[in-house]
Write a protein that holds these residues in place. Structure first.
Motif, PDB file in Angstrom:
ATOM      1  N   SER A 253       2.976  -1.167   2.661  1.00 25.75           N
ATOM      2  CA  SER A 253       3.023  -2.628   2.802  1.00 25.75           C
ATOM      3  C   SER A 253       1.959  -3.240   1.908  1.00 25.75           C
ATOM      4  N   ILE A 254       2.029  -4.561   1.762  1.00 30.43           N
ATOM      5  CA  ILE A 254       1.024  -5.309   1.006  1.00 30.43           C
ATOM      6  C   ILE A 254       0.525  -6.428   1.914  1.00 30.43           C
ATOM      7  N   THR A 255      -0.780  -6.498   2.117  1.00 33.15           N
ATOM      8  CA  THR A 255      -1.339  -7.447   3.076  1.00 33.15           C
ATOM      9  C   THR A 255      -2.382  -8.354   2.431  1.00 33.15           C
ATOM     10  N   VAL A 256      -2.585  -9.505   3.041  1.00 34.52           N
ATOM     11  CA  VAL A 256      -3.658 -10.440   2.700  1.00 34.52           C
ATOM     12  C   VAL A 256      -4.284 -10.888   4.010  1.00 34.52           C
ATOM     13  N   LYS A 257      -5.589 -10.691   4.167  1.00 36.59           N
ATOM     14  CA  LYS A 257      -6.308 -11.035   5.400  1.00 36.59           C
ATOM     15  C   LYS A 257      -5.661 -10.394   6.623  1.00 36.59           C
ATOM     16  N   GLY A 258      -5.203  -9.161   6.465  1.00 35.72           N
ATOM     17  CA  GLY A 258      -4.626  -8.423   7.584  1.00 35.72           C
ATOM     18  C   GLY A 258      -3.181  -8.749   7.882  1.00 35.72           C
ATOM     19  N   GLN A 259      -2.612  -9.722   7.192  1.00 36.63           N
ATOM     20  CA  GLN A 259      -1.228 -10.120   7.423  1.00 36.63           C
ATOM     21  C   GLN A 259      -0.325  -9.528   6.346  1.00 36.63           C
ATOM     22  N   VAL A 260       0.774  -8.891   6.768  1.00 31.52           N
ATOM     23  CA  VAL A 260       1.731  -8.354   5.803  1.00 31.52           C
ATOM     24  C   VAL A 260       2.404  -9.515   5.095  1.00 31.52           C
ATOM     25  N   ILE A 261       2.240  -9.568   3.791  1.00 26.98           N
ATOM     26  CA  ILE A 261       2.742 -10.701   3.016  1.00 26.98           C
ATOM     27  C   ILE A 261       3.842 -10.281   2.051  1.00 26.98           C
ATOM     28  N   ALA A 262       3.985  -8.965   1.834  1.00 33.97           N
ATOM     29  CA  ALA A 262       5.037  -8.443   0.956  1.00 33.97           C
ATOM     30  C   ALA A 262       5.288  -6.984   1.324  1.00 33.97           C
ATOM     31  N   CYS A 263       6.451  -6.488   0.922  1.00 34.18           N
ATOM     32  CA  CYS A 263       6.804  -5.079   1.145  1.00 34.18           C
ATOM     33  C   CYS A 263       6.723  -4.713   2.635  1.00 34.18           C
ATOM     34  N   PRO A 264       7.327  -5.510   3.521  1.00 35.23           N
ATOM     35  CA  PRO A 264       7.159  -5.272   4.961  1.00 35.23           C
ATOM     36  C   PRO A 264       7.795  -3.984   5.465  1.00 35.23           C
ATOM     37  N   ARG A 265       8.830  -3.501   4.795  1.00 28.94           N
ATOM     38  CA  ARG A 265       9.512  -2.272   5.228  1.00 28.94           C
ATOM     39  C   ARG A 265       9.312  -1.131   4.226  1.00 28.94           C
ATOM     40  N   GLY A 266       8.264  -1.258   3.436  1.00 32.56           N
ATOM     41  CA  GLY A 266       8.003  -0.245   2.422  1.00 32.56           C
ATOM     42  C   GLY A 266       8.706  -0.577   1.126  1.00 32.56           C
ATOM     43  N   CYS A 267       8.151  -0.112   0.016  1.00 34.13           N
ATOM     44  CA  CYS A 267       8.739  -0.353  -1.294  1.00 34.13           C
ATOM     45  C   CYS A 267       8.222   0.711  -2.260  1.00 34.13           C
ATOM     46  N   GLN A 268       8.645   0.621  -3.491  1.00 35.03           N
ATOM     47  CA  GLN A 268       8.267   1.584  -4.511  1.00 35.03           C
ATOM     48  C   GLN A 268       7.317   0.944  -5.525  1.00 35.03           C
ATOM     49  N   ALA A 269       6.509   1.787  -6.163  1.00 36.76           N
ATOM     50  CA  ALA A 269       5.587   1.293  -7.195  1.00 36.76           C
ATOM     51  C   ALA A 269       5.435   2.344  -8.277  1.00 36.76           C
ATOM     52  N   VAL A 270       5.199   1.884  -9.482  1.00 36.61           N
ATOM     53  CA  VAL A 270       4.934   2.753 -10.618  1.00 36.61           C
ATOM     54  C   VAL A 270       3.493   2.538 -11.055  1.00 36.61           C
ATOM     55  N   ILE A 271       2.748   3.634 -11.209  1.00 32.51           N
ATOM     56  CA  ILE A 271       1.382   3.565 -11.731  1.00 32.51           C
ATOM     57  C   ILE A 271       1.496   3.609 -13.249  1.00 32.51           C
ATOM     58  N   ASP A 272       1.236   2.479 -13.904  1.00 31.00           N
ATOM     59  CA  ASP A 272       1.601   2.318 -15.311  1.00 31.00           C
ATOM     60  C   ASP A 272       0.428   1.843 -16.153  1.00 31.00           C
ATOM     61  N   THR A 273      -0.132   2.750 -16.956  1.00 27.14           N
ATOM     62  CA  THR A 273      -1.237   2.386 -17.842  1.00 27.14           C
ATOM     63  C   THR A 273      -0.763   1.575 -19.037  1.00 27.14           C
ATOM     64  N   GLY A 274       0.544   1.426 -19.214  1.00 29.16           N
ATOM     65  CA  GLY A 274       1.074   0.620 -20.308  1.00 29.16           C
ATOM     66  C   GLY A 274       1.384  -0.800 -19.916  1.00 29.16           C
ATOM     67  N   THR A 275       1.052  -1.178 -18.690  1.00 28.73           N
ATOM     68  CA  THR A 275       1.279  -2.544 -18.223  1.00 28.73           C
ATOM     69  C   THR A 275      -0.064  -3.185 -17.896  1.00 28.73           C
ATOM     70  N   SER A 276      -0.244  -4.415 -18.332  1.00 31.17           N
ATOM     71  CA  SER A 276      -1.532  -5.076 -18.155  1.00 31.17           C
ATOM     72  C   SER A 276      -1.730  -5.635 -16.756  1.00 31.17           C
ATOM     73  N   LEU A 277      -0.714  -6.299 -16.243  1.00 32.08           N
ATOM     74  CA  LEU A 277      -0.897  -7.073 -15.020  1.00 32.08           C
ATOM     75  C   LEU A 277      -0.397  -6.314 -13.791  1.00 32.08           C
ATOM     76  N   LEU A 278      -0.383  -7.011 -12.667  1.00 35.64           N
ATOM     77  CA  LEU A 278       0.236  -6.519 -11.441  1.00 35.64           C
ATOM     78  C   LEU A 278       1.589  -7.203 -11.331  1.00 35.64           C
ATOM     79  N   ALA A 279       2.650  -6.446 -11.336  1.00 41.53           N
ATOM     80  CA  ALA A 279       3.986  -7.025 -11.340  1.00 41.53           C
ATOM     81  C   ALA A 279       4.741  -6.626 -10.095  1.00 41.53           C
ATOM     82  N   GLY A 280       5.539  -7.556  -9.581  1.00 39.29           N
ATOM     83  CA  GLY A 280       6.324  -7.284  -8.395  1.00 39.29           C
ATOM     84  C   GLY A 280       7.502  -8.225  -8.314  1.00 39.29           C
ATOM     85  N   PRO A 281       8.349  -8.066  -7.297  1.00 36.70           N
ATOM     86  CA  PRO A 281       9.503  -8.942  -7.137  1.00 36.70           C
ATOM     87  C   PRO A 281       9.071 -10.404  -7.101  1.00 36.70           C
TER      88      PRO A 281
END
Length: 384
Positions: A253-281
């Motif tokens: 999950s992804i949380t802010v101040k303890g509150q789930v704000i994204a990816c509430p049921r799990g999601c996938q991520a790629v660890i990418d040294t060729g990408t500068s920013l943090l990208a998501g849906p």
């Protein structure tokens, strides 16, 4: 499918390959200088490396430089005698390619181009290749050559030589080509990735590589064959891969101040040294921006007063049960005096088991990262 590029230590003496990284003038600064910024596209713990080799280990000492303030690239050489190139060390792709002297695209003309006629080890394959990235593409052909990564020599390495690099992205990129560090499954069967050949020829003692990236004055490195314990503190957490294509993992999950704000049921991520920013849906990125109070301006950028940056909360990625916070100091980028923008970018890239996130340099400058091919896992620890 390459993920978006824009969105994209000698430790254990005698057992590591080491590449120091250093800062260079950023792409953004270069674009501002020529008035083209607005036109540019946005968009060894016990379970480590169980595959040990007995042969001597080469030490890599090439300098890498900073790209777009949070991207890193370094030098390799190709051919005999060696021709030097700057490449992006990219865990989000698997090909090694550089421009060819046969390329007349503007992007090629202003970069270093490989000349086969000046190399005694060049072997033609004449197999065409086309590679598409989120912000650019190349078309050319494959060939076999000797590749020098620092003091390591990889013989009969299949490389791509571009004959066309359309668009503006590679024109403004300060590197010449890309060295992919992802899995063979996303490259042509005839184009074994560089690190696979390094492993196959037993040129490192441990089948892993690691990145120590820093935006501060301390140097940064990519290390082949070992872990630098001076680059992190605390425990190195190991995360199993969910796919052997990119370096893909599952997020709880992804949380802010303890509150789930994204990816509430799990999601996938790629660890990418060729990408500068943090990208998501896109929907998740909008929800996070709304939650932390970052607003969209007339140009479609999420901006914030730089003076309020220290008051913004951490964005916490919960991975394999472990919390990995990313501070506002990392995800809020200062563009010019008094003007800051978010380093979070919305994408439309679905994964088969849920929405896909791309953890680029904003995340990786916070965490030392180890890419373990022997055990198909990624290690993350707080950067020192």
């Amino acid at each position: 499918m390459k993920l978006p590029l824009l969105l994209s230590l000698v430790v254990l003496t005698q057992s590591l390959g080491r590449i120091p990284l250093k800062r260079a003038k950023s792409l953004r600064s270069r674009l501002q200088e020529v008035g083209l910024l607005e036109k540019f596209p946005r968009k060894f713990p016990s379970n480590v490396g169980s595959k040990y080799f007995k042969s001597p280990v080469k030490v890599i000492t090439d300098p890498l430089e900073n790209y777009l303030d949070i991207e890193f690239f370094g030098s390799i050489s190709i051919g005999s005698p060696p021709q030097k190139f700057l490449v992006l060390f990219d865990t989000g792709s698997s090909y090694l390619w550089v421009p060819s002297v046969n390329c007349s695209s503007e992007a090629c003309v202003i970069h270093t181009r490989f000349n086969p006629q000046q190399s005694s080890t060049y072997r033609a394959i004449n197999q065409p290749v086309s590679i598409y990235y989120g912000t650019g593409s190349m078309a050319g052909f494959l060939a076999n050559e000797t590749v020098h990564v620092g003091s390591i020599q990889v013989h009969n390495q299949t490389i791509g030589l571009s004959e066309s690099e359309p668009g503006s992205f590679f024109y403004y990129a300060p590197f010449d080509g890309i060295l992919g560090l992802a899995f063979p499954s996303i490259a042509a069967p005839t184009a074994t990735p560089v690190f696979d050949n390094i492993m196959n020829h037993r040129l490192v003692s441990v089948a892993l590589f690691s990145f120590c990236l820093s935006l501060e004055k301390r140097k940064s490195f990519v290390t082949f064959g070992g872990i630098d314990y001076s680059c992190f503190f605390g425990k190195l957490h190991w995360i199993p891969l969910s796919s052997k294509t990119y370096w893909q993992i599952s997020i709880d999950s992804i949380t802010v101040k303890g509150q789930v704000i994204a990816c509430p049921r799990g999601c996938q991520a790629v660890i990418d040294t060729g990408t500068s920013l943090l990208a998501g849906p896109l929907g998740s990125i909008i929800a996070i921006h709304d939650h932390i109070g970052v607003s969209e301006d007339s140009n479609g950028e999420y901006v914030v007063n730089c003076r309020t940056k220290n008051n913004l909360p951490d964005i916490v990625f919960v991975i394999n049960g472990i919390k990995f916070p990313v501070s506002a100091k990392a995800y809020i980028l200062q563009m010019r005096q008094g003007y800051c923008r978010s380093g979070l970018e919305g994408t439309f890239i679905p994964a088969s088991s849920g929405d896909l996130w791309i953890l680029g340099e904003i995340f990786l400058c916070q965490y030392y990262s180890v890419f373990d091919r022997a055990n198909n896992q990624v290690g993350l620890a707080h950067a020192a």
